[in-house]
Design a protein around this motif. Structure first.
Motif, PDB file in Angstrom:
ATOM      1  N   ARG A  18       0.823  -1.214   0.000  1.00 16.83           N
ATOM      2  CA  ARG A  18       0.000   0.000   0.000  1.00 16.83           C
ATOM      3  C   ARG A  18       0.864   1.275   0.000  1.00 16.83           C
ATOM      4  O   ARG A  18       0.508   2.278  -0.585  1.00 16.83           O
ATOM      5  CB  ARG A  18      -0.929  -0.002   1.203  1.00 16.83           C
ATOM      6  N   ASP A  19       2.029   1.205   0.643  1.00 17.36           N
ATOM      7  CA  ASP A  19       2.919   2.358   0.741  1.00 17.36           C
ATOM      8  C   ASP A  19       3.598   2.726  -0.575  1.00 17.36           C
ATOM      9  O   ASP A  19       4.042   3.856  -0.750  1.00 17.36           O
ATOM     10  CB  ASP A  19       4.006   2.121   1.797  1.00 17.36           C
ATOM     11  N   VAL A  20       3.710   1.768  -1.497  1.00 17.99           N
ATOM     12  CA  VAL A  20       4.464   2.026  -2.725  1.00 17.99           C
ATOM     13  C   VAL A  20       3.666   1.840  -4.010  1.00 17.99           C
ATOM     14  O   VAL A  20       4.132   2.197  -5.087  1.00 17.99           O
ATOM     15  CB  VAL A  20       5.741   1.143  -2.797  1.00 17.99           C
ATOM     16  N   MET A  21       2.478   1.274  -3.915  1.00 17.07           N
ATOM     17  CA  MET A  21       1.705   0.948  -5.125  1.00 17.07           C
ATOM     18  C   MET A  21       1.257   2.212  -5.861  1.00 17.07           C
ATOM     19  O   MET A  21       1.196   3.298  -5.288  1.00 17.07           O
ATOM     20  CB  MET A  21       0.487   0.097  -4.776  1.00 17.07           C
ATOM     21  N   SER A  22       0.967   2.029  -7.124  1.00 23.27           N
ATOM     22  CA  SER A  22       0.389   3.102  -7.933  1.00 23.27           C
ATOM     23  C   SER A  22      -1.119   3.008  -7.846  1.00 23.27           C
ATOM     24  O   SER A  22      -1.697   1.933  -8.013  1.00 23.27           O
ATOM     25  CB  SER A  22       0.814   2.954  -9.400  1.00 23.27           C
ATOM     26  N   GLU A  23      -1.768   4.127  -7.560  1.00 25.72           N
ATOM     27  CA  GLU A  23      -3.227   4.171  -7.485  1.00 25.72           C
ATOM     28  C   GLU A  23      -3.769   4.827  -8.746  1.00 25.72           C
ATOM     29  O   GLU A  23      -3.018   5.308  -9.579  1.00 25.72           O
ATOM     30  CB  GLU A  23      -3.655   4.951  -6.247  1.00 25.72           C
ATOM     31  N   GLY A  24      -5.079   4.883  -8.866  1.00 29.59           N
ATOM     32  CA  GLY A  24      -5.679   5.504 -10.046  1.00 29.59           C
ATOM     33  C   GLY A  24      -5.295   4.785 -11.320  1.00 29.59           C
ATOM     34  O   GLY A  24      -4.940   5.390 -12.316  1.00 29.59           O
TER      35      GLY A  24
END
Length: 144
Positions: free
Chosen positions: A69-75
């Protein structure tokens, strides 16, 4: 040609609470560079080997204590399984990605389509997607 005809249907998924060490091991085992991130049966992001390198390793974050969650790409961009290959290629080019999650109309992950899948298909969309994916961003142009 529809996306569902050429996509990869077997897709490993990362949990957002996994450590980046565990997800990196999962990527190594599957010989893959990215994984969709799912929570509560929904796609919430993508995590790539580049995300881990740039957002964690470069900042000195501990791989055993840093979550996906700290490094993932969102959107994250996505396409639907009944979209045509051209539509998927345009989305890849727009978002400059080589892999795109594929959803059904209930917005459930059903596969991933890769630039290589487009290249192996009879669709002419791969060249346009490759050009869009390979186009440097404005930020990258400033560093060239």
């Amino acid at each position: 040609m529809q996306v569902k005809q050429i996509m990869q249907q077997k897709v490993a998924i990362a949990d957002p609470n996994m450590t980046i060490r565990d997800v990196a091991r999962k990527m190594r085992a599957g010989n893959i560079g990215c994984l969709p991130v799912g929570e509560n049966d929904r796609l919430i992001g993508m995590v790539t080997d580049r995300d881990i390198a740039v957002r964690a390793v470069a900042d000195g974050r501990a791989p055993g204590n840093t979550s996906v969650r700290d490094v993932m790409s969102e959107g994250v961009g996505y396409c639907f399984e009944d979209d045509d290959a051209e539509a998927a290629a345009q989305i890849m080019a727009k978002h400059q990605v080589r892999r795109l999650p594929v959803l059904n109309h209930d917005k459930r992950l059903v596969g991933v389509i890769a630039l290589a899948d487009l290249g192996r298909s009879e669709a002419r969309s791969a060249q346009g997607a490759l050009q869009g994916v390979s186009e440097p961003t404005d930020k990258e142009r400033r560093h060239i």
